[in-house]
Design a protein around this motif. Structure first.
Motif, PDB file in Angstrom:
ATOM      1  N   THR A  60       1.156   2.592  -5.587  1.00  0.00           N
ATOM      2  CA  THR A  60       1.140   1.336  -4.829  1.00  0.00           C
ATOM      3  C   THR A  60       1.697   0.256  -5.743  1.00  0.00           C
ATOM      4  N   SER A  90       0.817  -1.212   0.000  1.00  0.00           N
ATOM      5  CA  SER A  90       0.000   0.000   0.000  1.00  0.00           C
ATOM      6  C   SER A  90       0.854   1.267   0.000  1.00  0.00           C
ATOM      7  N   SER A  98      -7.490   0.030   1.713  1.00  0.00           N
ATOM      8  CA  SER A  98      -6.807  -0.101   0.428  1.00  0.00           C
ATOM      9  C   SER A  98      -7.638  -0.953  -0.521  1.00  0.00           C
TER      10      SER A  98
END
Length: 318
Positions: free
Chosen positions: A95, A76, A118
């Motif tokens: 990411t 992330s 996320s």
């Protein structure tokens, strides 16, 4: 991921006529490796591009919920925020492309990413990874379980025996069945190129896997003695190009196994750009399967920003 390959009927005539010129492939691979790669800010930009294409992976016997959680956090926020800020890239949503785990760890990964707010996809290896030698029913059940637990990408392995013995119709049928149980999940098909014997076999296995509906073809499990090499990649990406020219369907490519340095990542990106074009320079059509590659890329970015190399304790590991 948005690109889906619906597959086509098995074209055995196309498969049987396929031949690969080994010398030409080796010569082209040498050219690719000899390319000069970008420097300074251009290199930094390419390295950030590489980060966005990584399937950050842990496939160890000692995987636990805590190391899967750590992997998800690293995926992330793959590059230290202060480094990205210095490059004015901190707000670009950088990411990795996905995290990749064993089926039994999918639920852990989904839970960690959800808690971190996320939307990163979770990929799972399945179908008797890495050898693919378990019964078909067991392999299909494994895919179902991974999808039920929240995996949106499935990395299947082909039954190498079928490819080595030229049973292309049987291979097509198996991959087609995996495709069906994947449902909406994207399917990446691992050829285990180190165990296929010849370039021609690699090309044929690539074609059959794409005809059966693979959204990606992937070089290796990372567990064979030979994994992602440039000659094999050239054979596979040219099969992708031939398939696209004949059917109009774009299939992605994922080299995996043994890719550890930032320099190698740049060579892979150059290869994709030259062989397939800019469309394939996005995570929808190109992935790098890696566990330790990200650490080296982050070191190089640290060097670009600060002018010196980081000590290992200065960069959080996945």
């Amino acid at each position: 991921m948005s690109v889906k390959n619906p597959g086509i009927d098995l074209d055995l005539e196309w498969v049987s006529k396929a031949r690969v010129n080994t010398q030409a492939v080796l010569k082209r691979a040498q050219q690719v490796q000899g390319r000069k790669v970008a420097k300074k800010q251009w290199q930094a930009a390419w390295l950030l591009k590489a980060v966005t294409c990584i399937d950050l992976t842990t496939l160890s016997g000692d995987d636990t919920p805590s190391n899967v959680h750590r992997l998800c956090m690293k995926a992330s926020q793959p590059v230290r925020r202060d480094l990205l800020k210095n490059m004015d890239m901190h707000d670009k949503g950088i990411t990795t492309a996905a995290v990749c785990v064993y089926p039994s760890r999918v639920a852990d990964a989904v839970k960690s990413l959800k808690a971190a707010n996320s939307s990163l996809p979770v990929a799972s290896v399945a179908t008797g990874f890495p050898a693919g030698q378990t019964p078909l029913k067991t392999r299909l059940d494994e895919v179902r379980m991974a999808v039920q637990d929240g995996a949106t990408e499935i990395d299947i392995v082909i039954n190498r025996t079928l490819a080595l013995t030229g049973q292309w119709a049987a291979l097509y049928d198996e991959v087609r069945q995996f495709r069906e149980v994947c449902g909406e999940a994207h399917m990446k098909t691992i050829l285990a190129v180190g165990e296929l014997g010849t370039f021609t076999n690699v090309y044929k296995a690539s074609l059959v896997s794409m005809m059966a509906g693979s959204d990606f073809i992937k070089t290796s499990t990372g567990k064979e003695s030979v994994n992602a090499t440039y000659p094999v990649a050239i054979v596979m990406v040219r099969a992708i190009r031939d398939y696209y020219l004949r059917t109009g369907h774009k299939v992605g490519f994922k080299p995996a196994g043994g890719i550890r340095t930032a320099q190698e990542a740049l060579v892979w990106l150059v290869l994709m750009k030259e062989e397939l074009g800019d469309d394939w320079l996005t995570p929808t059509l190109f992935r790098l399967g890696a566990s330790s590659l990200l650490a080296d890329i982050e070191r190089q970015i640290y060097h670009y920003v600060t002018g010196c190399y980081a000590a290992y304790y200065e960069l959080p590991m996945a």
